[in-house]
Design a protein around this motif. Structure first.
Motif, PDB file in Angstrom:
ATOM      1  N   ARG A  46      80.280   9.159  22.892  1.00 13.89           N
ATOM      2  CA  ARG A  46      79.260   8.560  23.562  1.00 13.89           C
ATOM      3  C   ARG A  46      79.705   7.181  24.067  1.00 13.89           C
ATOM      4  O   ARG A  46      80.567   6.622  23.676  1.00 13.89           O
ATOM      5  CB  ARG A  46      77.977   8.452  22.857  1.00 13.89           C
ATOM      6  N   SER A  47      78.892   6.862  24.930  1.00 12.89           N
ATOM      7  CA  SER A  47      79.223   5.633  25.871  1.00 12.89           C
ATOM      8  C   SER A  47      77.963   4.628  26.045  1.00 12.89           C
ATOM      9  O   SER A  47      76.847   4.861  26.000  1.00 12.89           O
ATOM     10  CB  SER A  47      79.836   5.775  27.112  1.00 12.89           C
ATOM     11  N   GLU A  48      78.300   3.446  26.017  1.00 11.90           N
ATOM     12  CA  GLU A  48      77.006   2.373  26.293  1.00 11.90           C
ATOM     13  C   GLU A  48      76.664   2.259  27.743  1.00 11.90           C
ATOM     14  O   GLU A  48      75.619   1.862  28.013  1.00 11.90           O
ATOM     15  CB  GLU A  48      77.659   0.838  26.158  1.00 11.90           C
ATOM     16  N   CYS A  49      77.378   2.979  28.734  1.00  7.60           N
ATOM     17  CA  CYS A  49      77.197   2.764  29.763  1.00  7.60           C
ATOM     18  C   CYS A  49      76.859   4.430  30.590  1.00  7.60           C
ATOM     19  O   CYS A  49      77.362   5.362  30.011  1.00  7.60           O
ATOM     20  CB  CYS A  49      78.102   1.993  30.959  1.00  7.60           C
ATOM     21  N   HIS A  50      76.209   4.434  31.890  1.00  2.00           N
ATOM     22  CA  HIS A  50      75.934   5.500  32.524  1.00  2.00           C
ATOM     23  C   HIS A  50      75.796   4.998  33.980  1.00  2.00           C
ATOM     24  O   HIS A  50      76.053   3.679  34.455  1.00  2.00           O
ATOM     25  CB  HIS A  50      74.839   6.368  31.862  1.00  2.00           C
ATOM     26  N   PHE A  51      75.630   5.991  34.940  1.00  2.00           N
ATOM     27  CA  PHE A  51      75.595   5.796  36.175  1.00  2.00           C
ATOM     28  C   PHE A  51      74.620   6.907  36.860  1.00  2.00           C
ATOM     29  O   PHE A  51      74.556   7.947  36.363  1.00  2.00           O
ATOM     30  CB  PHE A  51      76.800   5.504  37.298  1.00  2.00           C
ATOM     31  N   ALA A  52      74.077   6.318  37.989  1.00  2.00           N
ATOM     32  CA  ALA A  52      73.266   7.414  38.703  1.00  2.00           C
ATOM     33  C   ALA A  52      73.839   7.690  40.069  1.00  2.00           C
ATOM     34  O   ALA A  52      74.513   6.775  40.886  1.00  2.00           O
ATOM     35  CB  ALA A  52      71.801   6.820  39.041  1.00  2.00           C
ATOM     36  N   GLU A  97      69.909  15.086  34.466  1.00  2.00           N
ATOM     37  CA  GLU A  97      70.944  14.697  33.287  1.00  2.00           C
ATOM     38  C   GLU A  97      71.945  15.470  33.350  1.00  2.00           C
ATOM     39  O   GLU A  97      71.731  16.519  33.031  1.00  2.00           O
ATOM     40  CB  GLU A  97      70.154  14.213  32.097  1.00  2.00           C
ATOM     41  N   VAL A  98      73.304  14.766  33.642  1.00  2.00           N
ATOM     42  CA  VAL A  98      74.185  15.483  33.408  1.00  2.00           C
ATOM     43  C   VAL A  98      75.370  15.043  32.601  1.00  2.00           C
ATOM     44  O   VAL A  98      75.486  13.835  32.572  1.00  2.00           O
ATOM     45  CB  VAL A  98      75.023  15.824  34.807  1.00  2.00           C
ATOM     46  N   TRP A  99      75.431  15.840  31.255  1.00  2.00           N
ATOM     47  CA  TRP A  99      76.043  15.152  30.297  1.00  2.00           C
ATOM     48  C   TRP A  99      77.650  15.579  30.367  1.00  2.00           C
ATOM     49  O   TRP A  99      78.075  16.700  30.048  1.00  2.00           O
ATOM     50  CB  TRP A  99      75.528  15.631  28.997  1.00  2.00           C
ATOM     51  N   ILE A 100      78.580  15.052  30.989  1.00  2.00           N
ATOM     52  CA  ILE A 100      79.853  15.137  31.322  1.00  2.00           C
ATOM     53  C   ILE A 100      80.606  15.320  29.983  1.00  2.00           C
ATOM     54  O   ILE A 100      80.932  14.290  29.196  1.00  2.00           O
ATOM     55  CB  ILE A 100      80.496  13.984  32.086  1.00  2.00           C
ATOM     56  N   GLU A 101      81.247  16.438  29.836  1.00  2.00           N
ATOM     57  CA  GLU A 101      81.770  16.856  28.472  1.00  2.00           C
ATOM     58  C   GLU A 101      81.066  16.754  27.437  1.00  2.00           C
ATOM     59  O   GLU A 101      81.433  16.477  26.344  1.00  2.00           O
ATOM     60  CB  GLU A 101      83.276  16.328  28.538  1.00  2.00           C
ATOM     61  N   ASP A 102      79.735  16.593  27.467  1.00  2.00           N
ATOM     62  CA  ASP A 102      78.619  16.736  26.486  1.00  2.00           C
ATOM     63  C   ASP A 102      78.902  15.010  25.806  1.00  2.00           C
ATOM     64  O   ASP A 102      78.646  15.058  24.721  1.00  2.00           O
ATOM     65  CB  ASP A 102      78.731  17.784  25.270  1.00  2.00           C
ATOM     66  N   ALA A 103      79.321  14.230  26.426  1.00  2.00           N
ATOM     67  CA  ALA A 103      79.720  12.790  26.096  1.00  2.00           C
ATOM     68  C   ALA A 103      79.265  11.625  26.772  1.00  2.00           C
ATOM     69  O   ALA A 103      78.829  10.603  26.241  1.00  2.00           O
ATOM     70  CB  ALA A 103      81.300  12.716  25.673  1.00  2.00           C
ATOM     71  N   PHE A 104      79.358  11.878  28.211  1.00  2.00           N
ATOM     72  CA  PHE A 104      78.841  10.551  29.340  1.00  2.00           C
ATOM     73  C   PHE A 104      77.801  11.173  30.157  1.00  2.00           C
ATOM     74  O   PHE A 104      77.784  12.298  30.854  1.00  2.00           O
ATOM     75  CB  PHE A 104      80.208  10.382  30.011  1.00  2.00           C
ATOM     76  N   LEU A 105      76.755  10.112  30.261  1.00  2.00           N
ATOM     77  CA  LEU A 105      75.747  10.432  30.996  1.00  2.00           C
ATOM     78  C   LEU A 105      75.817  10.215  32.748  1.00  2.00           C
ATOM     79  O   LEU A 105      76.222   9.042  32.925  1.00  2.00           O
ATOM     80  CB  LEU A 105      74.465   9.978  30.385  1.00  2.00           C
ATOM     81  N   MET A 106      75.712  10.937  33.506  1.00  2.00           N
ATOM     82  CA  MET A 106      75.727  10.738  34.744  1.00  2.00           C
ATOM     83  C   MET A 106      74.065  11.243  35.213  1.00  2.00           C
ATOM     84  O   MET A 106      73.793  12.644  34.901  1.00  2.00           O
ATOM     85  CB  MET A 106      76.629  11.386  35.468  1.00  2.00           C
ATOM     86  N   GLU A 107      73.219  10.580  35.719  1.00  2.00           N
ATOM     87  CA  GLU A 107      72.097  10.809  36.512  1.00  2.00           C
ATOM     88  C   GLU A 107      72.456  11.326  37.786  1.00  2.00           C
ATOM     89  O   GLU A 107      72.839  10.555  38.790  1.00  2.00           O
ATOM     90  CB  GLU A 107      71.210   9.724  36.228  1.00  2.00           C
ATOM     91  N   VAL A 108      72.007  12.585  38.160  1.00  2.00           N
ATOM     92  CA  VAL A 108      72.124  12.733  39.654  1.00  2.00           C
ATOM     93  C   VAL A 108      70.748  13.142  40.305  1.00  2.00           C
ATOM     94  O   VAL A 108      69.881  13.477  39.670  1.00  2.00           O
ATOM     95  CB  VAL A 108      72.782  14.296  39.656  1.00  2.00           C
ATOM     96  N   LEU A 109      70.730  12.370  41.500  1.00  2.00           N
ATOM     97  CA  LEU A 109      69.315  12.526  42.165  1.00  2.00           C
ATOM     98  C   LEU A 109      69.610  13.187  43.582  1.00  2.00           C
ATOM     99  O   LEU A 109      70.143  12.831  44.173  1.00  2.00           O
ATOM    100  CB  LEU A 109      69.156  10.951  42.707  1.00  2.00           C
ATOM    101  N   ASP A 110      68.906  14.315  43.666  1.00  2.00           N
ATOM    102  CA  ASP A 110      68.722  15.104  44.773  1.00  2.00           C
ATOM    103  C   ASP A 110      68.217  14.311  45.857  1.00  2.00           C
ATOM    104  O   ASP A 110      67.571  13.429  45.625  1.00  2.00           O
ATOM    105  CB  ASP A 110      68.572  16.546  44.555  1.00  2.00           C
ATOM    106  N   PRO A 111      68.011  15.031  47.180  1.00  2.00           N
ATOM    107  CA  PRO A 111      67.486  14.097  48.124  1.00  2.00           C
ATOM    108  C   PRO A 111      65.998  13.941  47.951  1.00  2.00           C
ATOM    109  O   PRO A 111      65.646  12.827  48.010  1.00  2.00           O
ATOM    110  CB  PRO A 111      67.617  15.125  49.496  1.00  2.00           C
TER     111      PRO A 111
END
Length: 161
Positions: free
Chosen positions: A80-86, A120-134
Motif C-alpha cells: 500500500r502507499s501513502e499517496c494516491h491521485f485522481a 476507486e481503482v486499486w492498481i494491482e490491488d495496491a495503489f489507489l487511483m480515483e477516476v472521475l468520468d465526465p
C-alpha cells in the motif's frame, strides 16, 4: 497551473502502463530514465503522463538530479502507499470499471462525502487511483473550491506573506 506528471509503483509496470493508457485513450511507452522496467502512460490528448516505476525503486538525490534507485531492503512488507491521485477521463464510469476488472484490479464507485463520486481503482490491488468520468468531473469542479471547503469544514484561510 497544472501537474505535469505523476509516478506510481507497480509490479508489472508494462501491464499497468498499458491499462492506464487504455483508460485514458492513449499510449504506453518505456521510460528509460526510470530504469529497467519503467513505463509511462500518455493520455490520447498528450496532456497527462503517468510514470509507472518498478515497486521498491525510490527517488534519491544524485549528482545531476534525483533518480530512481532500488532499495536494498523494503522498509515495509506492505504494498500500500501513502499517496494516491485522481484522474478525470472522457470514459463513462462503467467502462473504467470494465477495463480495471479486465486487468484484475478491484474497482467500485464511491461517494466522497456527498461532494462528488469517483471510481476507486486499486492498481494491482495496491495503489489507489480515483477516476472521475465526465459526470463525476462536473460534480467535482462544482463542489471542490477553497471557498466551499472553508464553508463546509469551517477552516480559516491561511494568510499569505
Amino acid at each position: 497551473m497544472m501537474i505535469a506528471h505523476v509516478s506510481l509503483p507497480a509490479d508489472d509496470t508494462a501491464k499497468v502502463a498499458e491499462t492506464l493508457a487504455r483508460i485514458m485513450n492513449g499510449t504506453a511507452v518505456p521510460i528509460p530514465p526510470g530504469g529497467p522496467g519503467a513505463w509511462m502512460a500518455w493520455s490520447g490528448d498528450e496532456l497527462v503522463e503517468i510514470e509507472v516505476i518498478p515497486r521498491g525503486a525510490v527517488m534519491q538525490p544524485a549528482e545531476g538530479g534525483g533518480n530512481w534507485q532500488p532499495q536494498a531492503e523494503a522498509a515495509s512488507t506492505s504494498r500500500r502507499s501513502e499517496c494516491h491521485f485522481a484522474l478525470c477521463v472522457d470514459r463513462p464510469a462503467k467502462e473504467v470499471i470494465d477495463i480495471a476488472e479486465a486487468a484484475g484490479w478491484p474497482s467500485t464507485i464511491c461517494d466522497r462525502g456527498g461532494f462528488f463520486h469517483v471510481v476507486e481503482v486499486w492498481i494491482e490491488d495496491a495503489f489507489l487511483m480515483e477516476v472521475l468520468d465526465p459526470e463525476y468531473t462536473a460534480a467535482y469542479k462544482a463542489s471542490m473550491s477553497l471557498a466551499n471547503w472553508h464553508s463546509v469544514f469551517g477552516t480559516a484561510q491561511a494568510a499569505l506573506k
